[in-house]
Design an enzyme around this catalytic site. Structure first.
Site, PDB file in Angstrom:
ATOM      1  N   LYS A  22      90.751  45.937  53.858  1.00  0.00           N
ATOM      2  CA  LYS A  22      90.483  44.516  54.062  1.00  0.00           C
ATOM      3  C   LYS A  22      91.000  43.698  52.887  1.00  0.00           C
ATOM      4  O   LYS A  22      91.653  42.666  53.060  1.00  0.00           O
ATOM      5  CB  LYS A  22      88.984  44.280  54.213  1.00  0.00           C
ATOM      6  CG  LYS A  22      88.617  42.817  54.439  1.00  0.00           C
ATOM      7  CD  LYS A  22      87.176  42.510  54.093  1.00  0.00           C
ATOM      8  CE  LYS A  22      86.990  42.319  52.597  1.00  0.00           C
ATOM      9  NZ  LYS A  22      85.677  41.749  52.241  1.00  0.00           N
ATOM     10  N   CYS A 116      80.941  26.472  48.815  1.00  0.00           N
ATOM     11  CA  CYS A 116      80.638  26.700  47.395  1.00  0.00           C
ATOM     12  C   CYS A 116      79.730  25.611  46.840  1.00  0.00           C
ATOM     13  O   CYS A 116      79.900  24.437  47.139  1.00  0.00           O
ATOM     14  CB  CYS A 116      81.927  26.704  46.561  1.00  0.00           C
ATOM     15  SG  CYS A 116      83.011  28.068  46.960  1.00  0.00           S
ATOM     16  N   PRO A 122      83.449  29.903  42.204  1.00  0.00           N
ATOM     17  CA  PRO A 122      84.468  30.956  42.163  1.00  0.00           C
ATOM     18  C   PRO A 122      85.891  30.428  42.193  1.00  0.00           C
ATOM     19  O   PRO A 122      86.808  31.086  41.732  1.00  0.00           O
ATOM     20  CB  PRO A 122      84.160  31.778  43.424  1.00  0.00           C
ATOM     21  CG  PRO A 122      82.746  31.502  43.735  1.00  0.00           C
ATOM     22  CD  PRO A 122      82.502  30.085  43.299  1.00  0.00           C
ATOM     23  N   ILE A 123      86.099  29.226  42.776  1.00  0.00           N
ATOM     24  CA  ILE A 123      87.471  28.720  42.878  1.00  0.00           C
ATOM     25  C   ILE A 123      87.944  28.018  41.611  1.00  0.00           C
ATOM     26  O   ILE A 123      89.115  27.668  41.509  1.00  0.00           O
ATOM     27  CB  ILE A 123      87.627  27.768  44.077  1.00  0.00           C
ATOM     28  CG1 ILE A 123      86.734  26.533  43.916  1.00  0.00           C
ATOM     29  CG2 ILE A 123      87.364  28.485  45.380  1.00  0.00           C
ATOM     30  CD1 ILE A 123      87.039  25.451  44.941  1.00  0.00           C
ATOM     31  N   ASP A 124      87.070  27.796  40.645  1.00  0.00           N
ATOM     32  CA  ASP A 124      87.478  27.100  39.425  1.00  0.00           C
ATOM     33  C   ASP A 124      88.647  27.788  38.735  1.00  0.00           C
ATOM     34  O   ASP A 124      89.583  27.144  38.266  1.00  0.00           O
ATOM     35  CB  ASP A 124      86.302  26.981  38.450  1.00  0.00           C
ATOM     36  CG  ASP A 124      85.308  25.901  38.873  1.00  0.00           C
ATOM     37  OD1 ASP A 124      85.668  25.073  39.729  1.00  0.00           O
ATOM     38  OD2 ASP A 124      84.192  25.905  38.361  1.00  0.00           O
ATOM     39  N   LEU A 125      88.586  29.131  38.664  1.00  0.00           N
ATOM     40  CA  LEU A 125      89.649  29.883  37.997  1.00  0.00           C
ATOM     41  C   LEU A 125      90.973  29.715  38.729  1.00  0.00           C
ATOM     42  O   LEU A 125      92.035  29.629  38.106  1.00  0.00           O
ATOM     43  CB  LEU A 125      89.255  31.359  37.908  1.00  0.00           C
ATOM     44  CG  LEU A 125      90.039  32.234  36.923  1.00  0.00           C
ATOM     45  CD1 LEU A 125      89.983  31.672  35.513  1.00  0.00           C
ATOM     46  CD2 LEU A 125      89.503  33.665  36.947  1.00  0.00           C
TER      47      LEU A 125
END
Length: 360
Positions: A22, A116, A122-125
């Site tokens: 996956k 979020c 989690p998407i900040d990076l």
């Protein structure tokens, strides 16, 4: 509501195989957008995350056909750069599609994946590193918009070897005239599989599987056929199921070195394990011993195997300590095991497990 009814008390015995990965399939499916050509993928698992990803690809204009054991994706007519909000929120890893859209169209619009929470997301990076390669980012309460004229040559030092951020930087950097270097890149086998797929299409990616990855932009990609790697987490889960039931099992279509940390711990606990190039045999004919586990980025012990191994240790002899160093909420399952009779105490990022002979 879907549910499983499990009649326990039986030893697992026999042979089975591992499905396609996956975690390799999702970024590779996203990458099919970039070429504008036809891609034939084999060994793609028939799971909900894949179905949602394919639905997103169709919404942005890809034509998809399923033919027996393969999926054919034609992205020639893909033209939409907005990911539908309802689909974005169904799948946290949908953010991986953003890098592919940016690579081809130099703009993308999307909502916060998986709903979020505002704050440490989690998407900040992902967004931080998009900005480092020249992508302008505009956020409001509903959407994130990304645009750029071109991807800039850059050396990126990741604060953490994030798999998703590494994949998104690779995807966004495929097309153009630039050189992007990722230091402290994630080393997971799924990163290698994505790079192998893209290189077969004509990309120039070097160092995947190490902590330094170099991407040299190319002008175009070509048609390709590719087989997805086997799912190491599924393989590990099957092996632990065999160990918990004191069974004798053989897993085929697997790459043993992908799960060597788990195999080492199962051996330490008392399992007998034999491997070939693409199979693993396990025998557990007695109650297993306690071991200590600490999750780490690859090639350390995988965080995705932590709940499974903790369940095994809850039935093993002696005290075990499981330390989670990746995800702060990975111990949410412990309360349910306790309801079944497990003796587990969670202190911060550590679970102290006192093995019991059986669950009630």
């Amino acid at each position: 509501m879907y549910k499983y009814i499990i009649n326990g008390g039986y030893k697992l015995h026999g042979e089975t195989f591992v499905s396609g990965s996956k975690n390799a399939s999702l970024p590779i499916l996203a990458a099919t957008i970039i070429s504008g050509r036809t891609t034939r993928l084999y060994n793609v698992p028939d799971i909900e995350d894949v179905k949602i990803t394919l639905e997103i690809l169709q919404k942005i204009g890809c034509k998809i056909k399923k033919d027996k054991n393969k999926i054919i994706i034609n992205s020639k007519d893909a033209c939409k750069t907005t990911i539908p909000d309802d689909l974005m929120r169904k799948l946290r890893s949908s953010v991986i599609i953003v890098g592919a859209i940016l690579s081809r169209f130099k703009e993308a619009k999307f909502s916060y994946p998986g709903g979020c929470d505002i704050g440490a997301r989690p998407i900040d990076l992902h967004l931080q590193n998009f900005a480092r390669i020249g992508i302008k980012i505009n956020e409001n309460s509903r959407y994130i918009e990304c645009k750029c004229d071109k991807i800039e040559s850059k050396i990126i030092d990741l604060d953490f070897p994030s798999v998703g951020a590494t994949e998104n930087i690779i995807l966004a950097s495929i097309l153009g005239e630039h050189e992007v270097i990722i230091n402290n890149a994630a080393k997971e086998p799924e990163i290698e599989d994505l790079a192998k797929f893209l290189n077969k299409m004509g990309a120039k990616i070097y160092g995947a599987g190490s902590n330094i990855i170099k991407i040299i932009g190319v002008k175009y990609l070509k048609d390709v056929s590719y087989k997805i790697m086997p799912d190491r987490i599924e393989a590990g889960t099957l092996l632990i199921a065999g160990a918990i039931t004191n069974g004798i099992i053989k897993i085929n279509d697997v790459v043993p070195e992908h799960i060597s940390p788990l195999l080492n711990k199962l051996c330490e606990a008392g399992c007998e394990i034999k491997t070939t190039k693409n199979s693993i045999s396990l025998m557990a004919n007695k109650r297993l011993n306690s071991v200590d586990i600490k999750t780490m980025p690859y090639p350390g012990f995988p965080t995705d195997m932590q709940p499974q191994i903790a369940t095994l240790l809850a039935l093993s002899e002696g005290s075990s300590i499981v330390t989670e160093s990746i995800f702060e909420n990975r111990f949410k399952y412990v309360d349910e095991l306790a309801r079944m009779g497990a003796k587990i105490v969670v202190e911060g990022n550590t679970a102290i497990i006192e093995g019991v002979e059986k669950f009630g």
